[in-house]
Design a protein around this motif. Structure first.
Motif, short mmCIF file in Angstrom:
data_model
loop_
_atom_site.label_atom_id
_atom_site.label_comp_id
_atom_site.label_asym_id
_atom_site.label_seq_id
_atom_site.Cartn_x
_atom_site.Cartn_y
_atom_site.Cartn_z
N ILE A 32 0.94 -1.11 -0.10
CA ILE A 32 -0.10 0.03 -0.14
C ILE A 32 0.81 1.35 -0.03
O ILE A 32 0.61 2.24 -0.74
CB ILE A 32 -0.97 -0.05 1.27
CG1 ILE A 32 -2.08 -1.02 1.04
CG2 ILE A 32 -1.56 1.36 1.24
CD1 ILE A 32 -2.94 -1.14 2.35
N GLU A 48 -3.78 5.83 -4.79
CA GLU A 48 -4.10 6.18 -6.20
C GLU A 48 -4.85 7.55 -5.88
O GLU A 48 -5.65 7.97 -4.92
CB GLU A 48 -5.43 5.73 -6.94
CG GLU A 48 -4.80 4.26 -7.23
CD GLU A 48 -6.19 3.36 -7.47
OE1 GLU A 48 -7.23 3.84 -7.66
OE2 GLU A 48 -5.90 2.06 -7.97
N GLU A 59 -8.72 13.42 -4.86
CA GLU A 59 -9.50 12.37 -3.91
C GLU A 59 -8.35 11.27 -3.92
O GLU A 59 -7.89 10.70 -4.82
CB GLU A 59 -10.74 11.72 -4.33
CG GLU A 59 -11.33 10.64 -3.41
CD GLU A 59 -12.51 10.05 -4.22
OE1 GLU A 59 -13.07 9.13 -3.46
OE2 GLU A 59 -12.93 10.25 -5.35
N MET A 110 -7.11 7.58 -2.83
CA MET A 110 -7.92 6.32 -2.19
C MET A 110 -6.76 5.20 -2.19
O MET A 110 -5.68 5.20 -2.58
CB MET A 110 -8.81 5.86 -3.42
CG MET A 110 -9.87 7.03 -3.80
SD MET A 110 -10.76 6.62 -5.24
CE MET A 110 -9.51 7.01 -6.44
N ILE A 111 -7.25 4.19 -1.57
CA ILE A 111 -6.36 3.04 -1.33
C ILE A 111 -7.11 1.97 -2.25
O ILE A 111 -8.16 1.83 -2.12
CB ILE A 111 -6.33 2.23 0.11
CG1 ILE A 111 -5.44 3.67 0.89
CG2 ILE A 111 -5.45 1.20 0.17
CD1 ILE A 111 -5.35 3.03 2.42
N ARG A 112 -6.22 1.04 -3.02
CA ARG A 112 -6.91 0.26 -3.84
C ARG A 112 -7.61 -0.75 -2.88
O ARG A 112 -7.20 -0.99 -2.10
CB ARG A 112 -5.74 -0.54 -4.52
CG ARG A 112 -5.00 0.18 -5.64
CD ARG A 112 -4.07 -0.80 -6.32
NE ARG A 112 -4.18 -2.17 -6.14
CZ ARG A 112 -2.97 -2.74 -6.40
NH1 ARG A 112 -1.86 -2.34 -6.40
NH2 ARG A 112 -2.99 -4.17 -6.27
N ASN A 113 -8.81 -0.91 -3.42
CA ASN A 113 -9.94 -1.63 -2.79
C ASN A 113 -9.19 -3.18 -2.41
O ASN A 113 -9.60 -3.76 -1.47
CB ASN A 113 -11.18 -1.73 -3.33
CG ASN A 113 -12.30 -2.28 -2.69
OD1 ASN A 113 -12.29 -1.83 -1.38
ND2 ASN A 113 -13.18 -3.07 -3.08
N ASP A 114 -8.66 -3.78 -3.43
CA ASP A 114 -8.05 -5.10 -3.07
C ASP A 114 -6.97 -5.13 -2.13
O ASP A 114 -7.07 -6.29 -1.32
CB ASP A 114 -7.65 -5.60 -4.54
CG ASP A 114 -6.21 -4.91 -4.90
OD1 ASP A 114 -6.20 -3.80 -4.84
OD2 ASP A 114 -5.30 -5.57 -5.49
N ARG A 138 -6.93 -2.84 0.67
CA ARG A 138 -7.95 -2.80 1.86
C ARG A 138 -8.48 -4.03 2.46
O ARG A 138 -8.23 -4.38 3.48
CB ARG A 138 -8.84 -1.65 1.57
CG ARG A 138 -9.83 -1.35 2.74
CD ARG A 138 -11.01 -0.41 2.25
NE ARG A 138 -11.93 -1.29 1.71
CZ ARG A 138 -12.56 -2.38 1.99
NH1 ARG A 138 -12.73 -2.51 3.12
NH2 ARG A 138 -13.54 -2.86 1.39
N LYS A 139 -8.99 -4.80 1.10
CA LYS A 139 -9.71 -6.26 1.67
C LYS A 139 -8.28 -6.99 2.19
O LYS A 139 -8.99 -7.75 3.06
CB LYS A 139 -10.36 -6.73 0.43
CG LYS A 139 -11.51 -6.13 0.13
CD LYS A 139 -12.17 -6.77 -0.93
CE LYS A 139 -13.53 -6.33 -1.52
NZ LYS A 139 -14.00 -7.24 -2.89
N ASP A 140 -7.29 -6.81 1.65
CA ASP A 140 -6.30 -7.83 2.11
C ASP A 140 -5.77 -7.60 3.56
O ASP A 140 -5.55 -8.40 4.64
CB ASP A 140 -5.07 -7.84 1.13
CG ASP A 140 -5.25 -8.69 -0.21
OD1 ASP A 140 -6.35 -9.21 -0.03
OD2 ASP A 140 -4.21 -8.16 -1.13
#
Length: 134
Positions: free
Chosen positions: A44, A50, A72, A74-78, A80-82
């Protein structure tokens, strides 16, 4: 007599041996998930962030610029899920390790007592851990 009503007697010291193995397993899994979490956090930090900038910033007219809402982050959603998965696994294995540690203390304090275990008890103390990716 039904097999789910069967009882098996074990000494507390024998059960404590099994509990020691359970603690070692959950300690191993904690080390694994701590390492994975560290890898995800590092990813991350290096490439997972991003920045989305509004197209309005390209105009020359100062009235068109909306600086306070221009970008804006953002942290990549994948990723964040990890991180969430790692945190859940860490909580899971910490809880079980602490539960087994409590049992170990009780059992080692009473090594000669005998306990009648049913199938659920036996699986809790002696059952094999079925998944290495817990």
């Amino acid at each position: 007599m039904l097999r789910d009503e069967w009882k098996f007697e074990y000494t507390a010291s024998k059960i404590a041996e099994a509990v020691t193995q359970k603690i070692a397993y959950h300690d191993e899994m904690l080390d694994f998930w701590k390492s994975k979490r560290g890898e995800v956090i590092e990813l991350i930090r290096s490439e997972g962030i991003e920045v989305d900038e509004k197209i309005a910033l390209a105009y020359c007219n100062p009235k068109a610029r909306d600086w306070q809402d221009s970008s804006e982050v953002m942290i990549r959603n994948d990723l964040r899920k990890d991180v969430v998965e790692c945190s859940r696994k860490l909580a899971y294995h910490t809880g079980l390790r602490d539960t087994y540690d409590g049992w170990k203390q009780v059992l080692e304090a009473n090594p000669t007592s005998r306990q009648a275990l049913d199938i659920s008890d036996w699986l809790f103390f002696f059952g094999r851990d079925t998944s290495r990716d817990d």
